[in-house]
Scaffold this motif. Sequence first.
Motif, mmCIF file in Angstrom:
data_model
loop_
_atom_site.group_PDB
_atom_site.id
_atom_site.type_symbol
_atom_site.label_atom_id
_atom_site.label_comp_id
_atom_site.label_asym_id
_atom_site.label_seq_id
_atom_site.Cartn_x
_atom_site.Cartn_y
_atom_site.Cartn_z
ATOM 1 N N LYS B 281 0.857 -1.190 0.000
ATOM 2 C CA LYS B 281 0.000 0.000 0.000
ATOM 3 C C LYS B 281 0.892 1.239 0.000
ATOM 4 C CE LYS B 281 -3.753 -2.516 2.176
ATOM 5 N NZ LYS B 281 -4.830 -2.545 3.196
ATOM 6 N N PRO B 282 0.307 2.421 -0.209
ATOM 7 C CA PRO B 282 1.156 3.616 -0.382
ATOM 8 C C PRO B 282 2.142 3.821 0.764
ATOM 9 C CG PRO B 282 -1.087 4.109 -1.014
ATOM 10 C CD PRO B 282 -1.123 2.723 -0.415
ATOM 11 N N GLY B 283 3.401 3.969 0.396
ATOM 12 C CA GLY B 283 4.471 4.157 1.371
ATOM 13 C C GLY B 283 5.166 2.881 1.770
ATOM 14 N N ASP B 284 4.624 1.733 1.374
ATOM 15 C CA ASP B 284 5.254 0.456 1.732
ATOM 16 C C ASP B 284 6.513 0.214 0.897
ATOM 17 O OD1 ASP B 284 3.353 -0.158 3.620
ATOM 18 O OD2 ASP B 284 2.221 -1.529 2.338
ATOM 19 N N MET B 285 7.469 -0.435 1.530
ATOM 20 C CA MET B 285 8.739 -0.779 0.876
ATOM 21 C C MET B 285 9.011 -2.260 1.102
ATOM 22 S SD MET B 285 11.487 0.286 -0.665
ATOM 23 C CE MET B 285 12.957 1.256 -0.445
ATOM 24 N N ALA B 286 9.421 -2.965 0.063
ATOM 25 C CA ALA B 286 9.752 -4.385 0.231
ATOM 26 C C ALA B 286 10.874 -4.759 -0.723
ATOM 27 C CB ALA B 286 8.526 -5.265 -0.042
ATOM 28 N N ALA B 287 11.773 -5.601 -0.238
ATOM 29 C CA ALA B 287 12.815 -6.164 -1.085
ATOM 30 C C ALA B 287 12.275 -7.401 -1.792
ATOM 31 C CB ALA B 287 14.026 -6.539 -0.241
ATOM 32 N N MET B 288 12.726 -7.622 -2.988
ATOM 33 C CA MET B 288 12.491 -8.882 -3.689
ATOM 34 C C MET B 288 13.835 -9.612 -3.748
ATOM 35 S SD MET B 288 9.285 -9.145 -4.660
ATOM 36 C CE MET B 288 8.510 -8.167 -3.357
ATOM 37 N N PRO B 289 13.978 -10.705 -2.982
ATOM 38 C CA PRO B 289 15.284 -11.381 -2.901
ATOM 39 C C PRO B 289 15.786 -11.851 -4.270
ATOM 40 C CG PRO B 289 13.808 -12.136 -1.163
ATOM 41 C CD PRO B 289 12.974 -11.308 -2.094
ATOM 42 N N ALA B 290 17.082 -12.056 -4.352
ATOM 43 C CA ALA B 290 17.702 -12.431 -5.624
ATOM 44 C C ALA B 290 17.380 -13.860 -6.034
ATOM 45 C CB ALA B 290 19.218 -12.245 -5.538
ATOM 46 N N ASP B 291 16.785 -14.644 -5.115
ATOM 47 C CA ASP B 291 16.469 -16.034 -5.441
ATOM 48 C C ASP B 291 14.957 -16.267 -5.525
ATOM 49 O OD1 ASP B 291 15.918 -15.702 -2.787
ATOM 50 O OD2 ASP B 291 16.956 -17.516 -2.106
#
Lengths: 175, 330
Positions: B281-291
């Motif tokens: 949702k607006p303002g959310d941050m998430a990494a997408m792992p390399a695997d």
Amino acid sequence: MESYTTQFGSLKSYQKGGVQVIADRVENYAFSNVFEICSSARPYERVVFGLNQIYVLEAVRAEGHSPWFLCAHDEFVLCMDGAARIDLVEVDVPRLPEDKLGAVSLPNPPEGTPMGWIRIQRGHQALLPSQCAYRFDSATPSVLVIQTCKGDLSVERWAEICQRTGAAEEAEGGR
Amino acid sequence: MSVAPVVSEETGALGANRFGYQKFALGSFSFERDEYFAHIAWSHGTHTMDVGDFLRALMRDVAWGFFYGYVHFDSVFGTCNHYGTVDVFAGTYNSNYKRAGVDELQNHPTDRVGATFVAMIEDWTNEGFDPFAAPMETGSPYGPNRGSNLEAVRRARSTATRCVGLDGDAPLRTDGSGYPVNRAFADVDQSEPEVHAEPGFEDRVHAFNLFAYLSRSDVTWNPSFTSVVKHSFMCPTTEEHILPIVHGNDRVEWFFQLSDEIHWDISTRDTAEPRSRVIMKPGDMAAMPADCRHQGFAPKRAMLLVWENGSPKIVDEISSGQAPVNPVDF
């Protein structure tokens, strides 16, 4: 014709999504929310909420005058809530070594040539050019995101800002 | 007496079928479309996709220059970018295809795959269908060959080298340059920042309205570069409906939700087993792992900042174990 309302977040009103784990570690996603981070951050503390090797995205609560900052490489600032003025000065001294990563704060106002100023509000993005001092000023609490490299002023507190349990925390926040 | 088809050495085109569409060959793979489907065949297997889904995936693969890592058209067919060469595969990252031994992977020079894929998207896309557009904003991909839509499929991705709007860099989007505000972002503020540059500093005192820029994007699921710090690339994009490919990472990337909402299905990169769902949702941050591999779903057109590390060393660093697959350890 269908009309739409674009949803943005703010310090006063935001909703968090979250990670719903199936077979994973929730920490792998370093899931956070910029408005939640800035709701409790100190003014102009540069909280890292994205990290990719030497590069970071920093969440910054803008409130009042910031220190003067200087960086050897370009940085960019995106306003996510509120508004801020940016003053820019081409410094005579000090210049930073070209390989210095991240911003530093200057103990005194810089000596140099005023370059101009910019006023940004939500959605606006500004260049913070290399080897130029800059200062933010915001009359009300605002949220900035800075694209830069990890440096002396970057603050990492992942365990505090990130989701820690595997069920989504559909939190709401704001005042 | 049958006559052997003449193969274009450049594109692999084999001539038109009875629906008016070119058939293509790429190594041991062959590609053919009819009114509803794309048919892919290789030495010991065949595969069928809805042609609309196939063209939307093919469009991203072509426009992104095979992107970072893996572009899965679906659970069977896709490509993997080795930055100079490209793997074209079927079933390679599908455990049952592997187990049955009916998978296929071929590596070709990037230019060779690119030539075939460009010729395919140009020949197979009919007038009135735009594979970059949201489904509600375009016509049907189906039926026999009826013209083309070269203007749509030849769009160049906007890639700033320093920052959008600087002199000599990627231009801003305006009504006059053919980028009206999208229907889903009609309420997005179009005001520009106040910029007061002293004489001589006009090229360094610079700002622009990123949200207005994004509100005028005429494509979906197609990141552009808007600001660059060394190899740190801000790649914002507007998303609506479903990401037409499943993206398998060869590096960590980060998603910062600027507006609205996107749901992501995350799976293991090499075997597609479900790992997590991420609701942003607006303002959310998430990494997408390399695997991992991931696919997004956007119920309403949304602004997403994809943040990439374009270091030329990063793939080797991750694959050799020098760099972690997760960006943060805490």
